[in-house]
Scaffold this motif. Structure first.
Motif, PDB file in Angstrom:
ATOM      1  N   GLY A 139       0.785  -1.228   0.000  1.00  0.00           N
ATOM      2  CA  GLY A 139       0.000   0.000   0.000  1.00  0.00           C
ATOM      3  C   GLY A 139       0.816   1.276   0.000  1.00  0.00           C
ATOM      4  N   GLN A 140       2.114   1.175   0.178  1.00  0.00           N
ATOM      5  CA  GLN A 140       2.963   2.361   0.180  1.00  0.00           C
ATOM      6  C   GLN A 140       3.266   2.814  -1.240  1.00  0.00           C
ATOM      7  N   SER A 141       3.501   4.133  -1.381  1.00  0.00           N
ATOM      8  CA  SER A 141       3.943   4.703  -2.647  1.00  0.00           C
ATOM      9  C   SER A 141       5.187   5.524  -2.375  1.00  0.00           C
ATOM     10  N   TRP A 142       6.177   5.394  -3.258  1.00  0.00           N
ATOM     11  CA  TRP A 142       7.451   6.091  -3.124  1.00  0.00           C
ATOM     12  C   TRP A 142       7.765   6.821  -4.422  1.00  0.00           C
ATOM     13  N   LYS A 143       8.211   8.082  -4.303  1.00  0.00           N
ATOM     14  CA  LYS A 143       8.512   8.911  -5.461  1.00  0.00           C
ATOM     15  C   LYS A 143      10.008   9.211  -5.499  1.00  0.00           C
ATOM     16  N   MET A 144      10.609   9.044  -6.669  1.00  0.00           N
ATOM     17  CA  MET A 144      12.018   9.368  -6.827  1.00  0.00           C
ATOM     18  C   MET A 144      12.210  10.876  -6.683  1.00  0.00           C
ATOM     19  N   THR A 145      13.302  11.282  -6.050  1.00  0.00           N
ATOM     20  CA  THR A 145      13.593  12.706  -5.871  1.00  0.00           C
ATOM     21  C   THR A 145      14.719  13.167  -6.781  1.00  0.00           C
ATOM     22  N   GLU A 146      15.207  12.279  -7.624  1.00  0.00           N
ATOM     23  CA  GLU A 146      16.278  12.617  -8.557  1.00  0.00           C
ATOM     24  C   GLU A 146      16.023  11.890  -9.871  1.00  0.00           C
ATOM     25  N   SER A 147      16.491  12.474 -10.961  1.00  0.00           N
ATOM     26  CA  SER A 147      16.385  11.806 -12.262  1.00  0.00           C
ATOM     27  C   SER A 147      17.619  10.954 -12.474  1.00  0.00           C
ATOM     28  N   VAL A 148      17.405   9.722 -12.865  1.00  0.00           N
ATOM     29  CA  VAL A 148      18.486   8.794 -13.156  1.00  0.00           C
ATOM     30  C   VAL A 148      18.224   8.261 -14.563  1.00  0.00           C
ATOM     31  N   PRO A 149      18.951   8.783 -15.570  1.00  0.00           N
ATOM     32  CA  PRO A 149      18.658   8.421 -16.963  1.00  0.00           C
ATOM     33  C   PRO A 149      18.666   6.926 -17.248  1.00  0.00           C
ATOM     34  N   SER A 150      19.487   6.176 -16.573  1.00  0.00           N
ATOM     35  CA  SER A 150      19.600   4.745 -16.857  1.00  0.00           C
ATOM     36  C   SER A 150      18.666   3.892 -15.997  1.00  0.00           C
ATOM     37  N   VAL A 152      16.031  -1.505  -6.980  1.00  0.00           N
ATOM     38  CA  VAL A 152      15.164  -2.255  -7.879  1.00  0.00           C
ATOM     39  C   VAL A 152      16.035  -3.077  -8.811  1.00  0.00           C
ATOM     40  N   ASN A 153      15.824  -4.378  -8.834  1.00  0.00           N
ATOM     41  CA  ASN A 153      16.497  -5.269  -9.789  1.00  0.00           C
ATOM     42  C   ASN A 153      18.008  -5.081  -9.857  1.00  0.00           C
ATOM     43  N   HIS A 154      18.651  -4.998  -8.725  1.00  0.00           N
ATOM     44  CA  HIS A 154      20.109  -4.932  -8.629  1.00  0.00           C
ATOM     45  C   HIS A 154      20.712  -3.685  -9.272  1.00  0.00           C
ATOM     46  N   GLN A 155      19.908  -2.620  -9.441  1.00  0.00           N
ATOM     47  CA  GLN A 155      20.430  -1.343  -9.911  1.00  0.00           C
ATOM     48  C   GLN A 155      20.961  -0.574  -8.708  1.00  0.00           C
ATOM     49  N   ALA A 156      21.742   0.461  -8.970  1.00  0.00           N
ATOM     50  CA  ALA A 156      22.193   1.331  -7.889  1.00  0.00           C
ATOM     51  C   ALA A 156      20.977   1.970  -7.231  1.00  0.00           C
ATOM     52  N   GLY A 157      21.022   2.182  -5.931  1.00  0.00           N
ATOM     53  CA  GLY A 157      19.905   2.781  -5.209  1.00  0.00           C
ATOM     54  C   GLY A 157      19.627   4.201  -5.667  1.00  0.00           C
ATOM     55  N   VAL A 158      18.355   4.564  -5.701  1.00  0.00           N
ATOM     56  CA  VAL A 158      17.948   5.922  -6.058  1.00  0.00           C
ATOM     57  C   VAL A 158      17.239   6.540  -4.861  1.00  0.00           C
ATOM     58  N   ARG A 159      17.388   7.845  -4.701  1.00  0.00           N
ATOM     59  CA  ARG A 159      16.766   8.547  -3.584  1.00  0.00           C
ATOM     60  C   ARG A 159      15.256   8.668  -3.795  1.00  0.00           C
ATOM     61  N   VAL A 160      14.513   8.387  -2.717  1.00  0.00           N
ATOM     62  CA  VAL A 160      13.055   8.429  -2.779  1.00  0.00           C
ATOM     63  C   VAL A 160      12.472   9.065  -1.530  1.00  0.00           C
ATOM     64  N   ASP A 161      11.238   9.563  -1.662  1.00  0.00           N
ATOM     65  CA  ASP A 161      10.432  10.035  -0.538  1.00  0.00           C
ATOM     66  C   ASP A 161       9.132   9.241  -0.534  1.00  0.00           C
ATOM     67  N   ARG A 162       8.624   8.982   0.650  1.00  0.00           N
ATOM     68  CA  ARG A 162       7.352   8.266   0.756  1.00  0.00           C
ATOM     69  C   ARG A 162       6.200   9.231   0.499  1.00  0.00           C
ATOM     70  N   VAL A 163       5.278   8.818  -0.353  1.00  0.00           N
ATOM     71  CA  VAL A 163       4.106   9.614  -0.672  1.00  0.00           C
ATOM     72  C   VAL A 163       2.935   9.167   0.181  1.00  0.00           C
ATOM     73  N   GLU A 164       2.703   7.867   0.275  1.00  0.00           N
ATOM     74  CA  GLU A 164       1.621   7.295   1.083  1.00  0.00           C
ATOM     75  C   GLU A 164       2.142   6.168   1.918  1.00  0.00           C
TER      76      GLU A 164
END
Length: 70
Positions: A23-34, A58-70
């Motif tokens: 039920g949680q939603s997370w939004k990226m706070t940075e653009s990661v082209p790849s 996600v799927n063994h990619q480098a971690g991306v910064r996120v904020d929780r929305v819900e």
């Protein structure tokens, strides 16, 4: 925390909103082209990052910064 993606939507500038099966939603706070967004059922890991922020793995990619929305 480990959960599974149910949906991922792009806001048009590369900041993905990922909805999880808990039920949680997370939004990226940075653009990661790849960044390859998760598909429904993919495992997503949210972990604490430096300075009190959060990172999403996600799927063994480098971690991306996120904020929780819900």
């Amino acid at each position: 925390m480990i959960a599974h993606a149910t949906a991922a939507t792009d806001n048009g500038i590369g900041h993905w909103l990922v909805t999880l099966d808990n039920g949680q939603s997370w939004k990226m706070t940075e653009s990661v082209p790849s960044f390859a967004p998760p598909r429904p059922g993919d495992e997503v890991r949210i972990r604490k990052g430096a300075l009190g922020g959060y990172l999403m793995d996600v799927n063994h990619q480098a971690g991306v910064r996120v904020d929780r929305v819900e």
